[in-house]
Design an enzyme around this catalytic site. Structure first.
Site, PDB file in Angstrom:
ATOM      1  N   GLY A  63     -36.819  -6.157 -20.872  1.00  0.00           N
ATOM      2  CA  GLY A  63     -35.639  -7.102 -20.420  1.00  0.00           C
ATOM      3  C   GLY A  63     -35.851  -8.095 -19.703  1.00  0.00           C
ATOM      4  CG  ASP A 100     -44.636  -3.014 -21.760  1.00  0.00           C
ATOM      5  OD1 ASP A 100     -43.689  -3.370 -20.999  1.00  0.00           O
ATOM      6  OD2 ASP A 100     -44.697  -1.945 -22.109  1.00  0.00           O
ATOM      7  CG  ASN A 123     -37.293  -1.349 -27.156  1.00  0.00           C
ATOM      8  OD1 ASN A 123     -37.979  -0.892 -27.498  1.00  0.00           O
ATOM      9  ND2 ASN A 123     -36.530  -1.230 -25.945  1.00  0.00           N
ATOM     10  NE  ARG A 158     -33.217  -3.335 -21.978  1.00  0.00           N
ATOM     11  CZ  ARG A 158     -32.983  -2.464 -23.314  1.00  0.00           C
ATOM     12  NH1 ARG A 158     -32.049  -2.262 -24.477  1.00  0.00           N
ATOM     13  NH2 ARG A 158     -34.339  -1.203 -22.937  1.00  0.00           N
ATOM     14  CE  LYS A 193     -40.832  -2.588 -25.339  1.00  0.00           C
ATOM     15  NZ  LYS A 193     -40.083  -2.556 -23.854  1.00  0.00           N
ATOM     16  CG  ASP A 206     -38.116   0.442 -17.188  1.00  0.00           C
ATOM     17  OD1 ASP A 206     -39.177   1.576 -16.613  1.00  0.00           O
ATOM     18  OD2 ASP A 206     -38.503   1.222 -18.685  1.00  0.00           O
ATOM     19  CG  ASN A 207     -40.270   2.757 -13.405  1.00  0.00           C
ATOM     20  OD1 ASN A 207     -40.809   3.167 -12.066  1.00  0.00           O
ATOM     21  ND2 ASN A 207     -41.416   2.272 -14.302  1.00  0.00           N
ATOM     22  CB  CYS A 222     -31.442  -0.090 -18.897  1.00  0.00           C
ATOM     23  SG  CYS A 222     -31.450  -1.063 -17.547  1.00  0.00           S
ATOM     24  CB  CYS A 265     -23.390  18.859  -2.064  1.00  0.00           C
ATOM     25  SG  CYS A 265     -24.642  18.275  -3.318  1.00  0.00           S
TER      26      CYS A 265
END
Lengths: 85, 401
Positions: free
Chosen positions: B70, B91, B99, B102, B115, B159-160, B217, B359
């Site tokens: 993106g 990548d 994908n 975007r 990609k 993306d992480n 995402c 919790c």
């Protein structure tokens, strides 16, 4: 600033989504520091307690920490990292 | 090391160090523009801030883009179009149909292709005057420094969180500035990290949030145009650094909210105590990929197991680390010590006893278990999924709040 002006808390990304609020007003008399504001918010919004360690607060658009003092009329932005790309 | 673009000769070379963009071992060798290049870049060269020399500088520049998704799409497209002479892409993904909304670097016919293959084809068509190198790999602590070598800027389109911290660390350790951007649903963040005197990503966010706390995402969704907006801002910062013009986003975090159409800028400073770029750094090499991301799990007990143990009268000691107000909303019993008070109230607990901490969702209690472990509570465990899991799997009468 009048003494009665609240602290304006602005929420971003995950905190905004999870609390459903983009802005929360706090009574400046109740929260004298960023840490106190986070504690007060965490009691109402548990997600803020969950995220507290990873929240980067900014007071009046400048990076702050939990000890940073708040006064009437201040803007407190709560920013969390996001990872998407 | 002197770096030249493909086919470069030494004729007409000029040496001009860039104020931000040149690591000490890398200098730019400028070459005159060809006639087709002058035609192509004419409207950009017209800008006095760019000019012929700026365009030559771009042509001699090398940018490493991590991620061809993106953010990587507008980054690669606009940097290639602008005439950045060498682009390296990292990548390891293939184009998926989901994908395309975007990632306009790839087309419908590319679904299922690498990609990088798709990107290479598109970028060559867009600008045949530049060179593009592709690295079909994940960006890891093993290959990061090698991949970064010889580049003027690294652009983080990952993306992480794991890779974002790795990009940041590699940037600071190698002295190559990191133009950062990240997106979430309708919002984006952009900044320049690792520039001389400026902060790094760790100054802003000292440690990554644990897995699951911040949705990706894929989990949280993202408006298709959002990484386009944010990635073009990121590409703009890359160009400013390479050209040495304007005021780069060094020491400022730009926040963009598409829904409200608001841009906010928050000033951030280098943290002298930063373990990476501070005055006495403790990180002097890339940290093992998984270990620094908090992926090492704390001991856990499932709600099913806890329920069984309670039924068999062998229930462990139960500790609730939520806030008192939450107790009114839902509870499965146990001793209440809010997480924030835990470190000062450890004396109320028995170090030798089996302890299960809970919790609302298991996030705060995992922190509590780490804290307890650090203080010699060897038998502390986290209730996996917290009250929420209890409600879903054991007792629907317990409300989810």
């Amino acid at each position: 600033m009048s003494a009665s002006e609240p602290v304006r808390v602005r929420l971003f990304s995950v905190l905004k989504e999870r609390t459903g609020q983009s802005e929360i007003l706090l009574d400046a008399g109740d929260v004298d520091s960023v840490g106190a504001a986070l504690s007060a918010l965490g009691r109402t919004y548990p997600v803020i307690a969950d995220y507290r360690r990873w929240i980067r607060p900014a007071v009046n658009r400048a990076y702050a920490d939990e000890d940073t003092l708040l006064k009437s009329g201040d803007e407190l932005a709560l920013i969390t990292p996001v990872s998407g790309g | 090391m002197t770096c030249t673009t493909a086919g470069a000769t030494s004729d007409g070379d000029r040496f001009l160090p860039s104020p931000y963009a040149s690591p000490s071992n890398h200098s730019l060798t400028l070459l005159p523009l060809s006639d087709p290049e002058k035609r192509r870049y004419g409207r950009q060269v017209l800008l006095p801030e760019v000019g012929i020399e700026g365009q030559e500088r771009l042509q001699a520049s090398r940018v490493l883009i991590v991620g061809a998704g993106g953010l990587g799409s507008p980054l690669a497209l606009y940097l290639a179009a602008a005439g950045v002479g060498h682009i390296s892409l990292v990548d390891d993904d293939v184009v998926d149909e989901s994908n395309l909304h975007r990632q306009p670097l790839h087309g419908t016919a590319d679904v299922g292709r690498s990609k990088l293959d798709s990107a290479l084809e598109r970028l060559k068509d867009l600008n045949p005057h530049i060179s593009v190198t592709t690295h079909a790999a994940r960006f890891t602590s093993e290959n990061a420094m090698g991949l970064l070598q010889g580049h003027d800027v690294i652009a983080d389109g990952t993306d992480n969180f794991q890779t974002r911290y790795l990009v940041n660390d590699a940037s600071v350790l190698s002295g190559v500035p990191n133009v950062h951007a990240s997106v979430f649903r309708f919002e984006g963040q952009v900044s320049v990290f690792g520039a001389p005197g400026g902060p790094c990503y760790r100054c802003l966010y000292p440690e990554p949030p644990p897995p699951g706390l911040v949705p990706s995402c894929a989990e949280g969704g993202v408006l298709g145009v959002l990484p386009g907006t944010v990635g073009t801002l990121q590409a703009t910062e890359v160009l400013k650094l390479l050209l040495g013009i304007g005021t780069p986003l060094i020491g400022r975090l730009l926040l963009y909210d598409a829904l409200s159409a608001n841009f906010d800028t928050v000033s951030i400073q280098r943290d002298p105590g930063c373990p990476l770029c501070g005055d006495q750094p403790s990180i002097d090499k890339l940290i093992d990929y998984d270990a620094f991301c908090g992926l090492e799990a704390v001991p856990e007990m499932t709600v099913v197991e806890l329920n069984d143990r309670q039924a068999r009268d062998t229930a462990p000691y139960l500790l609730d680390v939520r806030e008192p107000e939450e107790l009114q909303l839902a509870s499965i019993g146990g001793t209440l010590i809010p997480l924030g008070e835990l470190s000062s109230r450890l004396h109320e607990l028995n170090r030798d006893e089996e302890l299960v901490v809970y919790c609302r969702t298991g996030v705060r209690s995992a922190q509590a278990v780490r804290l307890l472990q650090d203080h010699g509570f060897g038998r502390a465990q986290n209730l996996k999924g917290g009250l929420r899991a209890w409600s879903l799997e054991i007792d629907p009468e317990i409300p989810i709040y």
